[in-house]
Design an enzyme around this catalytic site. Structure first.
Site, PDB file in Angstrom:
ATOM      1  N   GLY B  35       0.813  -1.217   0.000  1.00 58.99           N
ATOM      2  CA  GLY B  35       0.000   0.000   0.000  1.00 58.99           C
ATOM      3  C   GLY B  35       0.843   1.261   0.000  1.00 58.99           C
ATOM      4  N   CYS B  38       0.870   6.057   0.550  1.00 59.69           N
ATOM      5  CA  CYS B  38      -0.547   6.413   0.415  1.00 59.69           C
ATOM      6  C   CYS B  38      -1.395   5.733   1.471  1.00 59.69           C
ATOM      7  CB  CYS B  38      -1.026   6.035  -0.982  1.00 59.69           C
ATOM      8  SG  CYS B  38      -2.816   6.008  -1.162  1.00 59.69           S
ATOM      9  N   GLY B 111      14.472  -5.130  -2.433  1.00 62.86           N
ATOM     10  CA  GLY B 111      14.936  -5.542  -3.754  1.00 62.86           C
ATOM     11  C   GLY B 111      16.101  -4.693  -4.208  1.00 62.86           C
ATOM     12  N   VAL B 180       0.820  21.031   0.765  1.00 64.24           N
ATOM     13  CA  VAL B 180      -0.368  20.204   0.989  1.00 64.24           C
ATOM     14  C   VAL B 180      -0.326  19.535   2.357  1.00 64.24           C
ATOM     15  CG1 VAL B 180      -1.633  18.182   0.179  1.00 64.24           C
ATOM     16  CG2 VAL B 180      -0.685  19.798  -1.477  1.00 64.24           C
ATOM     17  N   ILE B 181       0.803  18.894   2.682  1.00 65.36           N
ATOM     18  CA  ILE B 181       0.893  18.140   3.933  1.00 65.36           C
ATOM     19  C   ILE B 181       0.802  19.082   5.131  1.00 65.36           C
ATOM     20  CG2 ILE B 181       2.391  16.634   5.312  1.00 65.36           C
ATOM     21  CD1 ILE B 181       3.492  15.524   2.639  1.00 65.36           C
ATOM     22  N   ILE B 263       8.503  19.913   4.555  1.00 67.66           N
ATOM     23  CA  ILE B 263       9.166  20.786   3.583  1.00 67.66           C
ATOM     24  C   ILE B 263       9.526  20.051   2.309  1.00 67.66           C
ATOM     25  CG2 ILE B 263      10.101  22.544   5.126  1.00 67.66           C
ATOM     26  CD1 ILE B 263      12.534  20.766   5.456  1.00 67.66           C
ATOM     27  N   ARG B 265       9.629  16.075  -0.084  1.00 67.08           N
ATOM     28  CA  ARG B 265       9.811  14.631  -0.060  1.00 67.08           C
ATOM     29  C   ARG B 265      11.123  14.274  -0.766  1.00 67.08           C
ATOM     30  NH1 ARG B 265       6.093  11.719   2.829  1.00 67.08           N
ATOM     31  NH2 ARG B 265       6.369   9.979   1.382  1.00 67.08           N
ATOM     32  N   ASP B 305       6.288   8.316  -7.316  1.00 66.65           N
ATOM     33  CA  ASP B 305       7.072   9.372  -6.668  1.00 66.65           C
ATOM     34  C   ASP B 305       8.564   9.284  -6.983  1.00 66.65           C
ATOM     35  OD1 ASP B 305       4.710  10.136  -5.539  1.00 66.65           O
ATOM     36  OD2 ASP B 305       5.383   9.992  -3.451  1.00 66.65           O
ATOM     37  N   HIS B 437     -30.651  19.519  -9.007  1.00 72.88           N
ATOM     38  CA  HIS B 437     -30.884  20.454  -7.919  1.00 72.88           C
ATOM     39  C   HIS B 437     -31.529  19.703  -6.764  1.00 72.88           C
ATOM     40  CE1 HIS B 437     -31.816  24.216  -5.909  1.00 72.88           C
ATOM     41  NE2 HIS B 437     -33.047  23.753  -5.713  1.00 72.88           N
TER      42      HIS B 437
END
Lengths: 125, 461
Positions: B35, B38, B111, B180-181, B263, B265, B305, B437
């Site tokens: 996982g 995330c 790995g 964001v964090i 600040i 990653r 990432d 609506h």
């Protein structure tokens, strides 16, 4: 209908000028038009404000609007009670709902109560 | 054909499943828990916490909704964390189940690439094995960046990883970095009752978002009494026994019980044997890839990432699918032009496509439509009147170029704008699509109408 002895700006703010100091707020017409006020972003102490320009933002259930300063000068006092209870402005815009006290160096084109009443009447037609 | 995937976050596990669906024999290697960031240390656990804090925030205004509370409302951090942990473990089991169902072999260990498309796995039990594969996907992700000026110890000076396992609510918190964090945590800690100060070097919070988004969130911070200090740099951090003194280059000291450092990653590209095998990396250690997610070494791909870029889970997943499909002989390229993103501050923020400053920099002539949440009946009905919908459209073609929503359920509302941008639809296409609506989605329709000054629920301009 609007109190005597204070001056009004056409952008629906008022100033009670005493010597070099002016207490500033929004008019009854403004609070009525805005509806329930939910937040006011107060200017910082020491901030400069200019007549005819925005000095803070006010949020109501209906809109977010700038508060147009009726005077020019330096903010000497802010009504910090409005931070937690901005809704105080609605029932008492000329009293407990005052926003700031400004040490003035100038003022906008301000109206007396009768002229402001007449202006409102004209606007509504 | 065989595939080895290193890393099982949203990049790696999605690539593994896609490749298995397309007939590959897949082995996936994970040294911690399936996982990735995330699920274990990012998106999901923070959203679990935010579910608790937003309920807490609602509970504090029960009176507004006409409900009497006979008693008090207060957060129980132990229970909040336990709930979060349970959600994470359920989701982890789900991914493990998917692996089993698609015949994907999970090896728990580290790995490392060897010559000739061989991967050596140092298993968590201490043994090691080597596996050969036709193709390899590296999806090892990122971790909180460590900068020596911030003495992260996990007790007083924290990263988001540590914040997720706090056992007590700090009385006060200084957050370094209003990305964001940092912003999501600022609202979480504030709702839990901490006094929060956010220090940001740049002129505004969430500097990659539209400037009007940053302005609104700065005001919401002010309302919640989160102190945001922009254009402020930290010069020194002094850790005392029970508090931290943050010295600023341009401002008074900030004293707080704990510090959260958010600040940036760092890319997890070391210890993988990349240099030995000759896989090229960029100056920050990110693995360099092309639009097909191929590295410079034939048969070695990288996604997510670790390749730098947007650092979004759904981008990693999209890249994982692209890599898997290319490995299986489909020639596909990654398209980064339309990736929606959500930020779970209070209120939520969501965006897709171009920001105001980007169209300005690119010199594109645009029209903007704007509509406020407080002009929607539904927003009043649910008591969520803060926020706006903004659509940026090309002046000439009217195509939607960007959409920005701040407000309740922004993360849900944004997707129709993503469909519009992806398919070259115009603001009029959005405006003429009937919206149900009463919903919050109507706001996006009204913003689209406002691009041409045609919003029904706005006064004449």
């Amino acid at each position: 209908m609007n109190p005597e002895g204070i001056k009004y700006h056409k952008e629906h703010t008022w100033a009670r000028i005493e010597g070099s100091m002016a207490t500033v707020g929004i008019t009854d017409f403004a609070q009525e038009a805005l509806g329930d006020i939910v937040y006011i972003e107060l200017p910082e102490l020491g901030a400069s404000v200019t007549a005819g320009e925005s000095m803070s933002d006010i949020e109501s259930a209906k809109a977010t609007s700038p508060v147009i300063s009726p005077v020019t000068g330096t903010v000497k006092e802010v009504n910090s009670a409005l931070e937690d209870e901005p809704e105080m402005i609605n029932p008492d815009p000329y009293g407990k709902g005052w926003i700031v006290v400004v040490e003035i160096t100038g003022q906008g084109d301000l109206l007396d109560a009768a002229a402001y009443d007449a202006f409102l009447k004209e606007e509504s037609q | 054909m065989s595939l080895v995937v290193i890393g099982s976050g949203p990049g790696g596990y999605v690539a593994a499943i896609k490749a298995a669906q397309l007939g590959q024999s897949v082995t996936i290697i994970e040294d911690t828990e399936v996982g990735g960031t995330c699920l274990n240390r990012g998106c999901i656990p923070t959203k679990a916490l935010i579910a608790s804090t937003s309920l807490l925030s609602k509970a504090r205004e029960l009176d507004k909704y006409g409900i009497d509370l006979n008693g008090t409302v207060s957060p129980n951090l132990e229970k909040i964390m336990a709930r979060k942990d349970k959600i994470v473990s359920t989701q982890v089991k789900g991914i493990r189940g998917l692996f089993k169902s698609w015949g994907i072999k999970l090896l728990e260990g580290k790995g490392r690439l060897l010559e000739g498309k061989t991967v050596e796995v140092l298993l968590n039990d201490g043994s090691s094995i080597s596996i050969e594969a036709d193709n390899i996907i590296i999806a090892t992700g990122s971790s909180p960046a460590h900068i020596p000026a911030f003495p992260v110890d996990g007790i007083n000076v924290l990263t988001s990883d540590h914040a997720l396992v706090l056992t007590e609510i700090p009385k006060s918190m200084v957050i370094v970095g209003a990305g964001v964090i940092g912003c999501e945590w600022a609202f979480i800690f504030r709702e839990l009752g901490a006094l929060v100060t956010v220090v940001e070097m740049l002129p505004r919070a969430l500097a990659t978002e539209d400037t009007e988004v940053s302005a609104l969130i700065a005001r919401e911070m002010k309302k919640k009494k989160i102190k945001l200090m922009t254009e402020t740099s930290v010069s020194k951090v002094v850790v005392e026994s029970d508090h931290i003194v943050t010295k600023l280059l341009n401002g008074p000291d900030v004293v707080a019980e704990k510090m959260l450092v958010s600040i940036g990653r760092a890319f997890n590209s070391t210890g993988l044997g990349l240099e030995e095998v000759g896989v090229k990396t960029g100056k920050s250690g990110e693995i360099l890839v092309d639009e097909q997610m191929r590295t410079n070494i034939k048969g070695v791909y990288a996604v997510g990432d670790v390749t730098g870029g947007m650092l979004l889970a759904h981008t990693a997943s999209a890249e994982g699918i692209i890599a898997a499909r290319n490995i299986c002989g489909q020639e596909v390229k990654m398209d980064y032009s339309c990736i929606p993103a959500a930020i779970f501050t209070s209120p939520e923020i969501a965006s897709v496509g171009l920001r105001d400053f980007q169209v300005h920099e690119m010199g594109i002539k645009t029209r903007t439509g704007m509509f406020q949440y407080r002009a929607l009946g539904k927003a009043h009905a649910i008591g969520e009147i803060v926020g706006f919908f903004k659509i940026i459209a090309d002046e000439e073609t009217d195509r939607v170029l960007g959409a920005h929503v701040v407000g309740s359920e922004a993360s849900v509302v944004i997707h129709e704008a993503a469909v519009a941008i992806r398919n070259g639809l115009t603001s009029k296409d959005l405006a003429r699509t009937i919206h149900a609506h009463p919903t919050l989605s109507e706001g996006l329709m009204e913003a689209a109408e406002d691009v041409h000054g045609e919003a029904i629920h706005l006064p004449k301009k």
